[in-house]
Each structure stands twice: as structure tokens, then as C-alpha cells.
Design an enzyme around this catalytic site. Structure first.
Site: not given
Length: 399
Positions: A159, A163, A170, A240, A243
Site C-alpha cells: 500500500h 506499510y 483502498d 469505506r 466501498g
């Protein structure tokens, strides 16, 4: 209700010709009416944020992923209406950020941060519409990051460099549609293959068959405190993040060719979410900050996951990826937003409330991925991670 549903489906299925349409034969949302929610909310955003760098309550000129989300919605408005104001709003921001040599203000390639890639999506339209070579150079700069981006042992993008060994849902939204669009528009089929590869890997590592949902992230090293020692997955289903993932799947399909060997696989993932997500809506149709436990004390309906899922379902119905009966769940969620989270201000502008400001894992102070962490994150109004998908969702719903 049935008659409204059938009319909406008919409208979504019609591909209207736009002067600004980027690809011949593309299925586009129906042209919005002047008093539609799409137009009213886009105008509200431009009123409170007169310059695009201000979107998401921005305080400085920055190539931020949230500004990219908002600007993608404004470009969708331009495509749907032909109104040049929407394009100018976005291009003015892009022009101020991108130098003649393709350099991007405050962009740091060596941070290897997938969030930076998201705003690259707006550069396709800017390049196509203006012919400015600097936008093509900037896209190539972003692509060069992905050429050397650190990966997990099986090839998944980290990511961020800070990290290590981690894939987040995401990140798939931030980078994979950019890769597939670049591949489609500049005849680089291997980039579409790479985008699909990233989808396959993220699905492999984060999907939970018991719920039909996806964990926020996976740590291959199992060294993070939030990582399950056996699976490496984070413990909860942050709304989210799912999403982001759902939108990434649907948006990638705009650029994955019909004859691509993995297109049906990606469609199957879209269908899976369109089947599982309605189980987690509350009685008003809203989705919650932590998706799988809407009745748990402290949990609450949250705007960004709700708008993102409305968008993904409505677009998936329009494109024929899922059955038309799925649209009822997007419409129910839209009505719930209107009732509980959308406010009309005295000046006629619209405000979207209860938007999660940020969410993540690790870092300092440390975010442990617990239920308590997610429900304790700050909320605010008119966050672009919610408002951008809301505008796009309204377009696809014809509302």
C-alpha cells in the site's frame, strides 16, 4: 415503485452521445436534469470549494487522492452534461499542479504511496481535451512508480513503503483503474493484465467467504499487531475500504476488454458483493462504519460507504454486470441518505453529513483495526470520499 424502477433501468441502459464522450460506444449515465441531485450537489461542492484543491477541506495545493475522487466526479458531470465549467474546474487544478516537464507538485515517487496514483485518473481527460503533453508526461511519471513499486512475494503492490508487506483494499481503488485505463488508451495490454493480477491477489488474501465481505488489509509478514497470526488479515470489515474495493472492480471493467480471459472473474466479484452487501443494510438502506454489525452498540451509518456502494451497484446494473433487481438496494440506500444524512441548507446548497474523515491501520499513533478504533474515528460533513461517489451515484441513478 416497480414502475419507477423499470423507468430507471431503461434510462440507465440508454447510451447518450456526448460531445465530451471519451470512447465511442461507451455506456454513460442519462443526462441529468437541472434540478437533479447530481447537479445540485456538484454545484454545492463548487460553491463551498471554489477551487478544486479545496475539495475535502484541502488547505494547500496538493495532488491528493481525495481531491482526485472529487475531480473524477466533476469530470463525470462534464461527460454527462457537456457543461465546460466542470472540466475547467478540474483542469485548472491539474494545470496548477503539473509542470511542463510532467513533474507533479509535492509528488514523491520514492515514498511508493499508491494514494498518489489516484489523481492520475483525471489526467486522461485533461490530456485528451487540451492536448497538453505535460499531462501525458505526468501519467508516465506515475506509471514509472508502479514499475518499481515494492511488492509482496506473490506480486501484490504494498500500500505504501511505510506499510511494508501490506495490501489494502483502498490501494486497489487508487491504482488499478489507472493502470487499466492507461493500458486501454495507450495500447499497453500488459498493464490491464497487471491491474487484473492485483485484483486477483487482493481477493485471494482479503475475501471472507463466511460474510461475503473483504477484510480491510492483509499483512504478509504477520508482524503488525492488527494482523491475524494465521491469515495475516485485519480483524474488521471497515465500510469505506469495501466501498473502495467495490468501486475499483466496477471501474476497472470500463477498460478490461470483453475478450479478456479474466473479465468474467472480475464480474463475478462484482456480483458477489451485489449479493452480499444488501444483507448488511439497516432498515433505511444505509451501510455502517463497520459493515457486518450494524446493530452493535456504538456503530453508526456512514456516508462514504453508503455512497460508494450506491454508485457501484447502480453502475453495475447499468453496465449489465448484475441483475436489474439489485437496483432496488441502491435506491433504498439513496432514500435513506436523503432522510438521515443529507441536509438542505438555507442558501439552497446540499450538505452530506456523517462522513468518516480518515481510516487506516498501523502508523503513529497506532491504529489497531479494532471495532473501537473504527467507530472512534472523526466524522465531518462534505468529505470528498463521500461526496464524489454521491455525485457519480446520482448520475447513474438518473436522480
Amino acid at each position: 415503485m416497480k414502475r419507477i424502477l423499470s423507468l430507471l433501468i431503461l434510462g440507465l441502459a440508454v447510451s447518450a452521445v456526448r460531445a465530451s464522450e471519451p470512447r465511442a460506444g461507451a455506456i454513460l449515465p442519462p443526462r441529468p436534469q437541472a434540478d437533479s441531485y447530481a447537479v445540485r450537489f456538484a454545484e454545492s461542492e463548487m460553491t463551498r470549494f471554489p477551487e478544486a484543491w479545496m475539495l475535502d477541506h484541502g488547505r494547500r495545493l496538493f495532488f491528493g487522492y481525495a481531491q482526485g475522487v472529487g475531480c473524477c466526479a466533476m469530470l463525470a458531470m462534464w461527460h454527462a452534461t457537456g457543461d465546460e465549467r466542470y472540466f475547467d474546474y478540474v483542469e485548472r487544478w491539474a494545470d496548477s499542479l503539473v509542470g511542463d516537464d510532467g513533474s507533479i507538485h509535492l509528488y514523491d515517487l520514492e515514498s511508493y504511496n499508491l494514494d498518489f496514483i489516484n489523481s492520475g485518473k483525471v489526467l486522461f481527460d485533461c490530456y485528451r481535451r487540451t492536448g497538453k503533453q505535460k499531462y501525458r508526461k505526468a501519467m508516465e511519471l506515475l506509471l514509472s512508480q508502479l514499475d518499481t513499486h515494492p511488492r509482496t512475494s506473490d506480486g501484490g503492490f504494498w500500500h505504501k513503503k511505510v506499510y511494508p508487506h501490506q495490501m489494502w483494499l483502498d490501494g486497489l481503488y487508487m491504482c488499478s483503474p489507472f493502470l487499466s485505463q492507461y493500458g486501454a488508451e495507450f495500447h499497453r495490454a500488459e498493464l490491464i493484465d497487471e491491474a487484473v493480477r492485483q485484483i486477483r491477489l487482493c481477493h485471494l488474501h482479503t475475501f471472507d467467504p463466511a460474510t461475503g465481505l473483504y477484510r480491510h488489509a492483509w499483512d504478509e509478514s504477520r508482524t503488525q499487531r492488527w494482523a491475524d497470526p494465521q491469515t495475516g488479515c485485519s480483524p474488521n470489515f471497515w465500510g469505506r475500504s469495501v466501498g473502495w474495493w467495490f468501486m475499483a472492480l466496477v471501474d476497472n471493467l470500463d477498460f478490461i476488454p470483453d475478450d479478456h480471459p479474466d473479465r468474467d472473474f472480475v464480474i463475478s466479484l462484482v456480483r458477489g458483493l451485489a449479493e452480499s452487501l444488501p444483507r448488511y443494510q439497516d432498515s433505511d438502506g444505509l451501510w455502517y462504519q463497520v459493515l457486518d454489525c450494524p446493530e452493535r452498540e456504538g456503530n453508526f451509518p456512514e456516508a462514504s460507504v453508503t455512497t460508494q456502494c450506491i454508485y457501484a451497484i447502480a453502475k453495475a446494473v447499468a453496465k449489465g454486470y448484475v441483475d436489474a433487481d439489485r437496483l432496488q438496494y441502491a435506491l433504498k440506500a439513496f432514500e435513506g441518505l436523503k432522510t438521515r444524512l443529507l441536509v438542505e441548507n438555507p442558501d439552497g446548497t446540499l450538505t452530506l453529513t456523517r462522513c468518516c474523515q480518515v481510516g487506516g491501520l498501523g502508523g503513529n499513533p497506532y491504529r489497531d483495526g479494532s471495532f473501537e478504533y473504527y467507530i472512534g474515528e472523526k466524522m465531518r460533513d462534505n468529505d470528498a470520499k463521500a461526496t464524489g461517489p454521491f455525485i457519480a451515484a446520482c448520475l447513474w441513478l438518473g436522480l
